[in-house]
Design a protein around this motif. Structure first.
Motif, PDB file in Angstrom:
ATOM      1  N   TYR A  73      -5.834  -1.306   2.830  1.00  0.00           N
ATOM      2  CA  TYR A  73      -5.880  -1.572   3.804  1.00  0.00           C
ATOM      3  C   TYR A  73      -7.533  -1.877   4.352  1.00  0.00           C
ATOM      4  O   TYR A  73      -8.078  -1.156   3.254  1.00  0.00           O
ATOM      5  CB  TYR A  73      -5.588  -0.382   4.632  1.00  0.00           C
ATOM      6  N   MET A  74      -7.461  -2.787   5.635  1.00  0.00           N
ATOM      7  CA  MET A  74      -9.064  -2.911   6.009  1.00  0.00           C
ATOM      8  C   MET A  74      -9.815  -1.514   6.129  1.00  0.00           C
ATOM      9  O   MET A  74      -9.620  -0.573   7.007  1.00  0.00           O
ATOM     10  CB  MET A  74      -9.097  -3.395   6.870  1.00  0.00           C
ATOM     11  N   ARG A  75     -10.654  -1.042   4.994  1.00  0.00           N
ATOM     12  CA  ARG A  75     -11.864   0.369   5.399  1.00  0.00           C
ATOM     13  C   ARG A  75     -12.433  -0.106   6.628  1.00  0.00           C
ATOM     14  O   ARG A  75     -12.366  -1.508   7.441  1.00  0.00           O
ATOM     15  CB  ARG A  75     -12.691  -0.019   4.651  1.00  0.00           C
ATOM     16  N   ASP A  76     -12.217   0.987   7.594  1.00  0.00           N
ATOM     17  CA  ASP A  76     -12.792   1.308   9.274  1.00  0.00           C
ATOM     18  C   ASP A  76     -13.665   2.275   8.861  1.00  0.00           C
ATOM     19  O   ASP A  76     -13.742   3.448   8.050  1.00  0.00           O
ATOM     20  CB  ASP A  76     -11.241   2.519  10.096  1.00  0.00           C
ATOM     21  N   PRO A  77     -15.117   1.543   8.914  1.00  0.00           N
ATOM     22  CA  PRO A  77     -16.221   1.914   9.056  1.00  0.00           C
ATOM     23  C   PRO A  77     -16.625   3.387   9.387  1.00  0.00           C
ATOM     24  O   PRO A  77     -17.659   3.830   9.048  1.00  0.00           O
ATOM     25  CB  PRO A  77     -17.484   1.029   9.539  1.00  0.00           C
ATOM     26  N   ALA A  82     -11.173   8.164   5.089  1.00  0.00           N
ATOM     27  CA  ALA A  82      -9.635   8.094   4.646  1.00  0.00           C
ATOM     28  C   ALA A  82      -9.501   7.059   6.666  1.00  0.00           C
ATOM     29  O   ALA A  82      -9.457   6.521   6.185  1.00  0.00           O
ATOM     30  CB  ALA A  82      -9.327   9.653   5.032  1.00  0.00           C
ATOM     31  N   PRO A  83      -7.760   6.421   5.518  1.00  0.00           N
ATOM     32  CA  PRO A  83      -7.715   5.723   6.509  1.00  0.00           C
ATOM     33  C   PRO A  83      -7.343   6.063   8.268  1.00  0.00           C
ATOM     34  O   PRO A  83      -7.716   7.539   8.163  1.00  0.00           O
ATOM     35  CB  PRO A  83      -5.874   6.086   6.400  1.00  0.00           C
ATOM     36  N   ASN A  84      -7.099   5.622   8.825  1.00  0.00           N
ATOM     37  CA  ASN A  84      -7.638   5.805  10.314  1.00  0.00           C
ATOM     38  C   ASN A  84      -6.450   6.636  10.464  1.00  0.00           C
ATOM     39  O   ASN A  84      -5.675   6.177  10.186  1.00  0.00           O
ATOM     40  CB  ASN A  84      -8.047   5.012  10.913  1.00  0.00           C
ATOM     41  N   GLU A  85      -5.879   6.269  12.008  1.00  0.00           N
ATOM     42  CA  GLU A  85      -4.538   6.768  13.223  1.00  0.00           C
ATOM     43  C   GLU A  85      -3.583   5.386  12.443  1.00  0.00           C
ATOM     44  O   GLU A  85      -2.203   5.942  11.402  1.00  0.00           O
ATOM     45  CB  GLU A  85      -4.803   6.596  14.030  1.00  0.00           C
ATOM     46  N   VAL A  86      -4.574   4.506  12.764  1.00  0.00           N
ATOM     47  CA  VAL A  86      -3.014   3.339  11.803  1.00  0.00           C
ATOM     48  C   VAL A  86      -2.816   2.922  11.107  1.00  0.00           C
ATOM     49  O   VAL A  86      -1.653   2.682  10.951  1.00  0.00           O
ATOM     50  CB  VAL A  86      -3.395   1.832  13.063  1.00  0.00           C
ATOM     51  N   ILE A  91       1.935   3.558   6.300  1.00  0.00           N
ATOM     52  CA  ILE A  91       0.963   3.923   5.200  1.00  0.00           C
ATOM     53  C   ILE A  91       2.568   4.503   4.666  1.00  0.00           C
ATOM     54  O   ILE A  91       3.432   4.588   4.229  1.00  0.00           O
ATOM     55  CB  ILE A  91       0.137   4.703   4.649  1.00  0.00           C
ATOM     56  N   ASP A  92       2.812   5.623   6.495  1.00  0.00           N
ATOM     57  CA  ASP A  92       3.885   6.755   6.395  1.00  0.00           C
ATOM     58  C   ASP A  92       4.988   6.258   6.292  1.00  0.00           C
ATOM     59  O   ASP A  92       6.188   6.095   5.827  1.00  0.00           O
ATOM     60  CB  ASP A  92       3.515   8.025   7.713  1.00  0.00           C
ATOM     61  N   GLU A  93       5.130   4.723   7.862  1.00  0.00           N
ATOM     62  CA  GLU A  93       6.414   3.811   7.480  1.00  0.00           C
ATOM     63  C   GLU A  93       6.850   3.286   6.447  1.00  0.00           C
ATOM     64  O   GLU A  93       7.913   3.139   6.114  1.00  0.00           O
ATOM     65  CB  GLU A  93       5.644   2.700   8.973  1.00  0.00           C
ATOM     66  N   ALA A  94       5.753   2.586   5.671  1.00  0.00           N
ATOM     67  CA  ALA A  94       6.435   2.220   3.851  1.00  0.00           C
ATOM     68  C   ALA A  94       7.096   3.297   3.022  1.00  0.00           C
ATOM     69  O   ALA A  94       7.586   2.344   3.172  1.00  0.00           O
ATOM     70  CB  ALA A  94       4.447   1.863   3.446  1.00  0.00           C
ATOM     71  N   ALA A 106      -8.442   1.387   0.317  1.00  0.00           N
ATOM     72  CA  ALA A 106      -9.310   0.899   1.150  1.00  0.00           C
ATOM     73  C   ALA A 106      -9.821  -0.375   0.473  1.00  0.00           C
ATOM     74  O   ALA A 106     -10.074  -0.326  -1.015  1.00  0.00           O
ATOM     75  CB  ALA A 106     -10.127   1.810   2.273  1.00  0.00           C
ATOM     76  N   LEU A 107     -10.136  -1.198   1.526  1.00  0.00           N
ATOM     77  CA  LEU A 107     -11.032  -2.502   1.037  1.00  0.00           C
ATOM     78  C   LEU A 107     -11.809  -3.394   2.034  1.00  0.00           C
ATOM     79  O   LEU A 107     -11.453  -3.267   3.379  1.00  0.00           O
ATOM     80  CB  LEU A 107      -9.757  -3.527   0.670  1.00  0.00           C
ATOM     81  N   ASP A 108     -13.193  -2.905   2.133  1.00  0.00           N
ATOM     82  CA  ASP A 108     -14.274  -3.589   3.047  1.00  0.00           C
ATOM     83  C   ASP A 108     -13.850  -4.577   3.021  1.00  0.00           C
ATOM     84  O   ASP A 108     -13.264  -5.432   3.100  1.00  0.00           O
ATOM     85  CB  ASP A 108     -15.249  -4.042   1.981  1.00  0.00           C
TER      86      ASP A 108
END
Length: 142
Positions: A73-77, A82-86, A91-94, A106-108
């Motif tokens: 996922y695209m890293r949220d600055p 950690a992952p943001n809400e979306v 990830i939960d759905e997957a 995460a990836l920049d």
């Protein structure tokens, strides 16, 4: 229309998904993502957030189980550690679709853009939340 296949999967999306092999990746991105700059096939999905689309995708596409992190996922600055809400929802759905825990990393932003030049297809969802962008590696059908 085909029986048993959700109409969200039209011919423009079914063809590249069917052509994907093990470890090939697809990008699932939000409305802000510059999808056409990747110079890969782009399919727009209307009426679905990124997590909602992942729920539907999980009925057709197995997620890779040969790698530690089949989801990127695209890293949220604003949520660098950690992952943001979306991202958590996606990830939960997957994981729900696969019935198992899945590694995600995460990836920049600029590195994410570069990786998208190698995907099989870019799926643009109606996700409006920032950083709702993902790479999913296809697994094998067992």
């Amino acid at each position: 229309m085909l029986k048993g296949i959700d109409p969200v999967f039209g011919p423009e999306l079914l063809a590249p998904l069917a052509r994907m092999g093990h470890a090939d990746q697809l990008a699932i991105v939000d409305l802000n993502y510059p999808a056409y700059s990747a110079r890969q096939p782009v399919v727009r999905i209307h009426g679905h957030s990124a997590p909602e689309f992942m729920t539907k995708l999980g009925t057709l596409l197995p997620v890779d189980d040969f790698v530690e992190h089949p989801i990127t996922y695209m890293r949220d600055p604003d949520h660098a550690d950690a992952p943001n809400e979306v991202q958590r929802e996606f990830i939960d759905e997957a994981q729900r679709a696969e019935g198992r825990p899945l590694g995600a990393v995460a990836l920049d932003r600029l590195a994410f853009y570069k990786r998208c030049t190698e995907v099989s297809v870019v799926v643009v969802t109606d996700e409006f939340r920032p950083y709702g962008c993902f790479l999913v590696a296809k697994g094998v059908v067992r």
